[in-house]
Motif scaffolding. Structure first.
Motif, PDB file in Angstrom:
ATOM      1  N   VAL B 221       0.780  -1.439  -0.054  1.00 51.20           N
ATOM      2  CA  VAL B 221       0.230  -0.006   0.004  1.00 51.20           C
ATOM      3  C   VAL B 221       0.921   1.175  -0.037  1.00 51.20           C
ATOM      4  O   VAL B 221       0.572   2.135  -0.790  1.00 51.20           O
ATOM      5  CB  VAL B 221      -0.998  -0.070   1.147  1.00 51.20           C
ATOM      6  N   ALA B 224       2.266   2.334  -3.261  1.00 48.22           N
ATOM      7  CA  ALA B 224       1.018   3.097  -4.002  1.00 48.22           C
ATOM      8  C   ALA B 224       0.846   4.364  -3.712  1.00 48.22           C
ATOM      9  O   ALA B 224       0.098   4.978  -4.353  1.00 48.22           O
ATOM     10  CB  ALA B 224       0.036   1.983  -4.239  1.00 48.22           C
TER      11      ALA B 224
ATOM     12  N   MET C 153      -3.796  -3.785  -3.070  1.00 39.73           N
ATOM     13  CA  MET C 153      -2.910  -2.771  -2.396  1.00 39.73           C
ATOM     14  C   MET C 153      -2.536  -1.686  -3.305  1.00 39.73           C
ATOM     15  O   MET C 153      -2.309  -0.596  -2.884  1.00 39.73           O
ATOM     16  CB  MET C 153      -1.688  -3.545  -1.982  1.00 39.73           C
ATOM     17  N   THR C 154      -2.512  -1.854  -4.656  1.00 43.08           N
ATOM     18  CA  THR C 154      -2.185  -0.716  -5.476  1.00 43.08           C
ATOM     19  C   THR C 154      -3.487  -0.038  -5.942  1.00 43.08           C
ATOM     20  O   THR C 154      -3.465   1.135  -6.406  1.00 43.08           O
ATOM     21  CB  THR C 154      -1.413  -1.219  -6.617  1.00 43.08           C
ATOM     22  N   PRO C 157      -5.746   2.424  -2.454  1.00 45.28           N
ATOM     23  CA  PRO C 157      -5.337   3.594  -2.165  1.00 45.28           C
ATOM     24  C   PRO C 157      -5.633   4.796  -3.188  1.00 45.28           C
ATOM     25  O   PRO C 157      -5.935   5.638  -2.959  1.00 45.28           O
ATOM     26  CB  PRO C 157      -3.962   3.468  -1.883  1.00 45.28           C
ATOM     27  N   GLU C 231       3.505  -3.066  -9.816  1.00 41.84           N
ATOM     28  CA  GLU C 231       2.579  -3.227  -8.667  1.00 41.84           C
ATOM     29  C   GLU C 231       1.867  -4.281  -8.502  1.00 41.84           C
ATOM     30  O   GLU C 231       1.449  -4.976  -7.381  1.00 41.84           O
ATOM     31  CB  GLU C 231       2.086  -1.734  -8.284  1.00 41.84           C
TER      32      GLU C 231
END
Lengths: 278, 278, 278
Positions: B221, B224, C153-154, C157, C231
Motif C-alpha cells: 500500500v 502505491a 494494495m495498489t 489507495p 505493482e
C-alpha cells in the motif's frame, strides 16, 4: 446565436483590491464561443499579473446556467485560429492550466448547469461550491461522439477516483449537486439560499490572509496534485480530432433538430436527451 | 507555558506485547514544544524496534485536545537544534515519515481538537477515527501567515483530492468530525460514545493477525500511496521560512493578545478567531 | 468441493452485439478455482477481440455471492501451472489488468458477497454498483495470514485514499454497501430493488454511444489513473509467497474446521469469524 460585444460576455468586477468576481453573462445559455475564450484569456492575464489580488470567484448572471458547452454555431476555425497560450497549450486548456498554477485562489460558485466547459472550469478551480437544489454538472461529450477537451479525463480520476470518473465521462449524464458532493466532484453542495453568503465569506476570509503564505501553500499542493501538461495536451488533441468525425457531426446535428442550442428542454434536461437518441 | 517533565508529556502504555497505546498528556492544551518532539522521537524508535508490536493507537488524556499546534512560547532554536532523524528530514517530519513506513499499524483515535501537528499526525497514521460530536481538525497555518511543516500539502490532496485539500489549508478553518468523514479527512466519524470501543476492538483484531501478512500488505500500500520525501522536505523548509517572517510574527502575536495559548475561546474556537483578525 | 463443467462456471450472455452479460454461476459459494480462471481468460479474450462490443456487465446467478475467495480445496499447482497471460503477469492479475485496459466498458453489478477475487474484480471494473442491503465487500486475506494477489494494495489507495485502503485491507472485515459508497469503494450503493434496472439502463445508454469516443475517453482516463503493472506483479508475488507459509495454512485450516468453504455462517459472516480466531 448572435454574438454580443465580447467584453460583455464575461464581466470582471473587483469587489476589493484583493478579491474579484468574474461573472459569466452570455445569455440565454452561457455558451462558450471563440470570443468568450478570448475575453477569458484577457481576464486570466489580469488575474496573473495583479500584485494585490488573492481570491477570484467565478459565478454566473444567467439564470439556470453557470457555464455551458461550446457554441456549435460558431466557426470551428475561429477557435482553432486563436494562437497557443504561454503554456504552449491551445487557448482553452492554456487558460485552465494557468488558473491552477496562479498563486491567486480560485473558487467556482455554481448555480445552474455546468456542462462541458463549465465542468472543466470547475475542475480547474481551486475549490468548487454548488447549489444543492439548482446544480447539474456534466461531461456530456461522449454522448454525442466527442471527447472532452479541457482536461476532465486527467483531472476527474485524481479528484474522485477512476470508477466515478469513468461513470461521469462515459455516462455523459447530468450529476446533481447532492451526488457531486458524495462523489467529491464539488467541495460541497450547499442549500441554495446559503450558497452566496458561504462563498462570499470564505473568499473574504482567504483574502484577509497573507499572500506569501497562500502562494507557497498552493504551490506545494500543486506539486502533489496537478496532472502533467502532456495529459491536458493529449485530451485537447483527441477532442479536436473528435470534432470533425462524422459520428459527432451527425449526433450534434440530430440533437439540434430536437432543440439543442435553444432555451428549453434539450438544454435543461440534456442528460436525458442524450440518453434517448435514436 | 511551563514545561513539565518531558517524559510525562507523552505516555507509552503497552496494553499487550502486540498492542500499545501512546497518550498525549501535556495539559492544558496539548501543545507541542521541543521536549514533546524529543519524547515522541524516543517512542517512534521504540515502535520501530520492538519485534512483537503490531498496532499502536494514539489518543489523548487532555479534555478537548487530541494534539495541538506548536508551542510558540518555546525557543525556536530549541526546535531547530534537534538533529535530523534517520530519514535525513528534520525531527518532526522525520517522525511522521517513519510512522508511515514502519510495519507497525498506527491508528489515531481523535477526540477534541487536532490542529496543526495534531492533524499532521492524523494524516501520517495508517487510519484515523474521530468523535462525531467532539472533533475539530484543522490546518490553521495560512490563517496566521505560516505554511504547515508536517506534510499536509502533500498528504491531503492524495487523501481527499486537490479541491478539498486547498479548502482545508487555505481556509485554515475548523473541520467538524462529520465533515471530516464526508471529505475522507478521517476514515470515519463515530458517535462519541462508541469511539473508544470501536478503536479498541479494531486494534485488538489487527493485533491478532499475522505480522508478516500485515507488514507486506502495508509495504505494498505504501508503494502505491506515500508521497516522495522531497515533498515533505519542501514543506518543512517553507514552514521554517514562514516562521521568521514579520507577517507571521505579527499575526501570532495579535492572536496571543486575544487569548491564544491559554485555555478558553481563542483555542476552542480557533477557526472563528482566525477569520476575525483586524 | 466438486467441480462442474468449467464452461458452466461462468456464463456469457450477449444481450445484443454491443452489450454482453457475464454471469458467475458456480454454486453454492461462487468460489474461484483454476478452471474458473481458465474460463474467465477465454471470456476476457472474447471481450477484447469482438469488434462491436461496447459494454460488459458482470453479475452473479448465485444467491448471496457475487464472486468469492479462491477455492482452497483446489490444487495450488493447478493454479500456478496456468501460463502467464499476454501482459506477462500470472493468469488472474493478467485478466484484471486486461479488463482495465480494454476499450470495452466494464460494470460490476454486485449483490451478495464480493470477497477476495470478487472485490479485486470490482476494483478492476470501470464502474461498480452495489445493492445497498445485500452487499458485503471484503479483502479478507490478512485475517488468515495471506496477502491479496489481485491488486487491491495498489488499486484501493488510488480509489479511496491510503487510510481507508489500509483499514479495508488490514481489518480484513466485511464492508457493507452503504459504507462502500461512503468510502468510494463502489460508485454507488442503490436500493436492492432498483439495482438491476439502474445498471441495465446505464449499460444500454453507454452501448448506444460512439465506440471511438468511448475508447479514447477511457484511454485517457487510464493514462491518468491505472497503477503500473510492476505493482500488480509485486502483489501477486507476495500473495504466492504468503500461500505456502505455515501461518496461512494453519489459519485457513482452522477456519475450515469452523465451516469455511461450506454454505453457512462461516462464509456468510466471514468478517466476524476472522475476528474471533483463537
Amino acid at each position: 446565436m448572435t454574438h454580443s460585444n465580447p467584453s460583455s460576455q464575461i464581466r470582471l468586477n473587483p469587489i476589493s483590491p484583493t478579491y474579484w468576481r468574474v461573472t459569466f453573462d452570455n445569455p440565454p445559455l452561457n455558451l462558450m464561443g471563440p470570443e468568450f475564450v478570448l475575453r477569458f484569456r484577457e481576464i486570466m492575464t489580469a488575474i496573473e499579473t495583479d500584485a494585490q489580488l488573492k481570491v477570484v470567484v467565478f459565478d454566473s448572471a444567467v439564470e439556470g446556467f453557470f457555464l455551458n458547452h461550446s457554441d456549435f454555431t460558431a466557426k470551428f476555425e475561429d477557435l482553432t485560429a486563436i494562437p497557443a497560450g504561454p503554456t504552449g497549450l491551445a487557448s482553452w486548456p492554456d487558460i485552465l492550466v494557468r488558473l491552477t498554477r496562479t498563486s491567486v485562489v480560485s473558487i467556482a460558485l455554481i448555480r445552474g448547469r455546468a456542462t462541458g466547459n463549465g465542468s472543466e472550469l470547475a475542475l480547474a478551480c481551486d475549490m468548487c461550491f454548488v447549489s444543492r437544489e439548482k446544480t447539474l454538472l456534466s461531461q456530456w461529450e461522449v454522448g454525442v461522439g466527442l471527447v472532452a477537451g479541457g482536461g476532465p479525463m486527467t483531472r476527474l480520476p485524481r479528484l474522485i477516483g477512476r470508477g466515478r470518473a469513468l461513470e461521469v465521462l462515459l455516462s455523459s449524464d447530468d450529476i446533481t449537486g447532492e451526488l457531486a458532493q458524495i462523489y467529491g466532484y464539488a467541495n460541497r453542495a450547499l442549500p441554495d439560499a446559503q450558497l452566496d453568503q458561504f462563498v462570499d465569506k470564505l473568499a473574504r476570509r482567504i483574502a484577509s490572509f497573507d499572500k506569501w503564505a497562500i502562494t507557497n501553500t498552493k504551490r506545494l499542493v500543486n506539486a502533489a496534485s496537478l496532472p502533467p501538461d502532456v495529459e491536458m495536451q493529449a485530451g485537447w488533441d483527441t477532442c479536436m480530432e473528435s470534432f470533425v468525425r462524422p459520428a459527432a457531426q451527425t449526433r450534434v446535428k440530430a440533437l439540434m433538430a430536437r432543440g439543442f442550442h435553444e432555451p428549453g428542454d434539450a438544454e435543461n434536461r440534456l442528460g436525458e436527451y442524450i440518453g434517448s437518441q435514436t
